[in-house]
Design a protein around this motif. Structure first.
Motif, PDB file in Angstrom:
ATOM      1  N   LEU A   9      32.094  56.637  51.121  1.00 34.65           N
ATOM      2  CA  LEU A   9      32.209  55.662  50.041  1.00 34.65           C
ATOM      3  C   LEU A   9      30.945  55.630  49.178  1.00 34.65           C
ATOM      4  CD1 LEU A   9      33.968  52.715  51.896  1.00 34.65           C
ATOM      5  CD2 LEU A   9      34.965  54.211  50.168  1.00 34.65           C
ATOM      6  N   TYR A  10      29.768  55.736  49.808  1.00 34.26           N
ATOM      7  CA  TYR A  10      28.523  55.741  49.046  1.00 34.26           C
ATOM      8  C   TYR A  10      28.355  57.028  48.248  1.00 34.26           C
ATOM      9  CZ  TYR A  10      26.224  51.380  50.106  1.00 34.26           C
ATOM     10  OH  TYR A  10      25.889  50.064  50.127  1.00 34.26           O
ATOM     11  N   GLN A  11      28.804  58.149  48.778  1.00 29.86           N
ATOM     12  CA  GLN A  11      28.704  59.401  48.039  1.00 29.86           C
ATOM     13  C   GLN A  11      29.607  59.404  46.816  1.00 29.86           C
ATOM     14  OE1 GLN A  11      29.549  62.251  51.133  1.00 29.86           O
ATOM     15  NE2 GLN A  11      27.387  62.419  51.727  1.00 29.86           N
ATOM     16  N   LYS A  12      30.763  58.750  46.915  1.00 35.97           N
ATOM     17  CA  LYS A  12      31.699  58.691  45.797  1.00 35.97           C
ATOM     18  C   LYS A  12      31.456  57.481  44.893  1.00 35.97           C
ATOM     19  CE  LYS A  12      35.317  61.211  48.099  1.00 35.97           C
ATOM     20  NZ  LYS A  12      36.722  61.272  48.461  1.00 35.97           N
ATOM     21  N   GLN A  13      30.458  56.666  45.229  1.00 39.99           N
ATOM     22  CA  GLN A  13      30.126  55.453  44.474  1.00 39.99           C
ATOM     23  C   GLN A  13      31.341  54.531  44.337  1.00 39.99           C
ATOM     24  OE1 GLN A  13      27.006  54.501  43.222  1.00 39.99           O
ATOM     25  NE2 GLN A  13      26.329  56.160  44.546  1.00 39.99           N
ATOM     26  N   ASP A  14      32.083  54.392  45.418  1.00 44.01           N
ATOM     27  CA  ASP A  14      33.263  53.528  45.426  1.00 44.01           C
ATOM     28  C   ASP A  14      32.829  52.082  45.277  1.00 44.01           C
ATOM     29  OD1 ASP A  14      35.459  51.873  47.051  1.00 44.01           O
ATOM     30  OD2 ASP A  14      36.365  53.747  46.347  1.00 44.01           O
ATOM     31  N   ARG A  15      33.631  51.301  44.580  1.00 42.35           N
ATOM     32  CA  ARG A  15      33.235  49.918  44.321  1.00 42.35           C
ATOM     33  C   ARG A  15      33.387  49.014  45.535  1.00 42.35           C
ATOM     34  NH1 ARG A  15      37.065  46.392  41.213  1.00 42.35           N
ATOM     35  NH2 ARG A  15      38.871  46.478  42.538  1.00 42.35           N
ATOM     36  N   LYS A  16      34.093  49.429  46.561  1.00 45.74           N
ATOM     37  CA  LYS A  16      34.247  48.638  47.784  1.00 45.74           C
ATOM     38  C   LYS A  16      33.262  49.054  48.875  1.00 45.74           C
ATOM     39  CE  LYS A  16      37.887  46.246  46.543  1.00 45.74           C
ATOM     40  NZ  LYS A  16      37.984  44.816  46.548  1.00 45.74           N
ATOM     41  N   ARG A  17      32.305  49.891  48.537  1.00 44.54           N
ATOM     42  CA  ARG A  17      31.385  50.416  49.547  1.00 44.54           C
ATOM     43  C   ARG A  17      30.531  49.321  50.178  1.00 44.54           C
ATOM     44  NH1 ARG A  17      29.352  51.616  44.530  1.00 44.54           N
ATOM     45  NH2 ARG A  17      27.184  51.040  44.157  1.00 44.54           N
ATOM     46  N   ARG A  18      30.134  48.347  49.394  1.00 44.14           N
ATOM     47  CA  ARG A  18      29.281  47.288  49.936  1.00 44.14           C
ATOM     48  C   ARG A  18      30.045  46.382  50.890  1.00 44.14           C
ATOM     49  NH1 ARG A  18      26.335  45.912  44.261  1.00 44.14           N
ATOM     50  NH2 ARG A  18      24.721  47.494  44.367  1.00 44.14           N
ATOM     51  N   ARG A  19      31.318  46.151  50.612  1.00 41.51           N
ATOM     52  CA  ARG A  19      32.137  45.330  51.507  1.00 41.51           C
ATOM     53  C   ARG A  19      32.305  46.018  52.851  1.00 41.51           C
ATOM     54  NH1 ARG A  19      33.316  40.197  52.493  1.00 41.51           N
ATOM     55  NH2 ARG A  19      34.025  40.571  54.577  1.00 41.51           N
ATOM     56  N   VAL A  20      32.555  47.328  52.828  1.00 41.16           N
ATOM     57  CA  VAL A  20      32.700  48.088  54.067  1.00 41.16           C
ATOM     58  C   VAL A  20      31.353  48.136  54.796  1.00 41.16           C
ATOM     59  CG1 VAL A  20      33.259  50.356  55.024  1.00 41.16           C
ATOM     60  CG2 VAL A  20      34.615  49.426  53.147  1.00 41.16           C
ATOM     61  N   LEU A  21      30.270  48.281  54.051  1.00 43.40           N
ATOM     62  CA  LEU A  21      28.935  48.272  54.649  1.00 43.40           C
ATOM     63  C   LEU A  21      28.681  46.959  55.372  1.00 43.40           C
ATOM     64  CD1 LEU A  21      26.075  49.705  54.800  1.00 43.40           C
ATOM     65  CD2 LEU A  21      25.489  48.266  52.852  1.00 43.40           C
ATOM     66  N   PHE A  22      29.027  45.845  54.748  1.00 42.10           N
ATOM     67  CA  PHE A  22      28.816  44.544  55.388  1.00 42.10           C
ATOM     68  C   PHE A  22      29.715  44.374  56.612  1.00 42.10           C
ATOM     69  CE2 PHE A  22      29.541  40.004  55.981  1.00 42.10           C
ATOM     70  CZ  PHE A  22      28.240  39.560  56.124  1.00 42.10           C
ATOM     71  N   ILE A  38      15.589  46.263  56.702  1.00 47.76           N
ATOM     72  CA  ILE A  38      17.016  46.313  57.029  1.00 47.76           C
ATOM     73  C   ILE A  38      17.665  47.548  56.416  1.00 47.76           C
ATOM     74  CG2 ILE A  38      19.219  45.148  56.669  1.00 47.76           C
ATOM     75  CD1 ILE A  38      17.660  42.506  56.938  1.00 47.76           C
ATOM     76  N   ALA A  39      17.325  47.862  55.169  1.00 45.49           N
ATOM     77  CA  ALA A  39      17.861  49.067  54.532  1.00 45.49           C
ATOM     78  C   ALA A  39      17.427  50.311  55.305  1.00 45.49           C
ATOM     79  CB  ALA A  39      17.416  49.148  53.085  1.00 45.49           C
ATOM     80  N   GLY A  40      16.194  50.314  55.791  1.00 45.21           N
ATOM     81  CA  GLY A  40      15.705  51.436  56.598  1.00 45.21           C
ATOM     82  C   GLY A  40      16.461  51.566  57.908  1.00 45.21           C
ATOM     83  N   MET A  51      20.183  56.129  51.309  1.00 44.15           N
ATOM     84  CA  MET A  51      21.568  55.943  50.862  1.00 44.15           C
ATOM     85  C   MET A  51      21.809  54.475  50.532  1.00 44.15           C
ATOM     86  SD  MET A  51      25.161  57.008  52.542  1.00 44.15           S
ATOM     87  CE  MET A  51      25.035  58.676  51.947  1.00 44.15           C
ATOM     88  N   VAL A  52      21.428  53.604  51.455  1.00 47.74           N
ATOM     89  CA  VAL A  52      21.585  52.165  51.251  1.00 47.74           C
ATOM     90  C   VAL A  52      20.260  51.628  50.716  1.00 47.74           C
ATOM     91  CG1 VAL A  52      22.054  49.966  52.381  1.00 47.74           C
ATOM     92  CG2 VAL A  52      23.274  52.007  53.109  1.00 47.74           C
TER      93      VAL A  52
END
Length: 118
Positions: A9-22, A38-40, A51-52
């Motif tokens: 999702l992050y590689q494709k810059q999907d707009r739901k990537r942050r929701r899945v990350l959380f 935290i990002a590290g 990436m994040v």
């Protein structure tokens, strides 16, 4: 959900990537630590460098932690009932309202202007 899904999702810059990350890293995101740390941690767990970002963690904390969803509610019926009715004081006496069209307020106006007709 898996880590591979978040990476895709992050590689494709999907707009739901942050929701899945959380959803996947909610415990880590809500740690009482700096955004950079935290990002590290998340990047180390994903096996990807940078990436994040810190902005992603900040976004997830704000929008998905439940604080942003507790918006002020509209006036409830209990709150409306506790208000004083219009035209009444708290002491129970009626308020006398004046009508500005009935009275000449320009005579009582102490402000003078070069545009006034006086």
């Amino acid at each position: 959900m898996s880590k591979e899904l978040v990476i895709q999702l992050y590689q494709k810059q999907d707009r739901k990537r942050r929701r899945v990350l959380f959803d996947l890293f909610s415990d880590t995101i809500q740690l009482n630590a700096s955004l950079r740390f935290i990002a590290g941690l998340i990047n180390q767990e994903l096996g990807q460098e940078e990436m994040v970002s810190e902005a992603d963690v900040k976004y997830c904390r704000y929008y998905f932690s439940g604080k942003a969803t507790s918006r002020p509610a509209t006036i409830s019926s209990a709150h409306r009932e506790s208000k004083v009715p219009v035209g009444k004081k708290e002491s129970g006496k009626e308020v006398s309202w004046t009508d500005p069209d009935d009275q000449n307020f320009n005579l009582n106006n102490p402000v003078k202007s070069k545009f006034s007709k006086r």
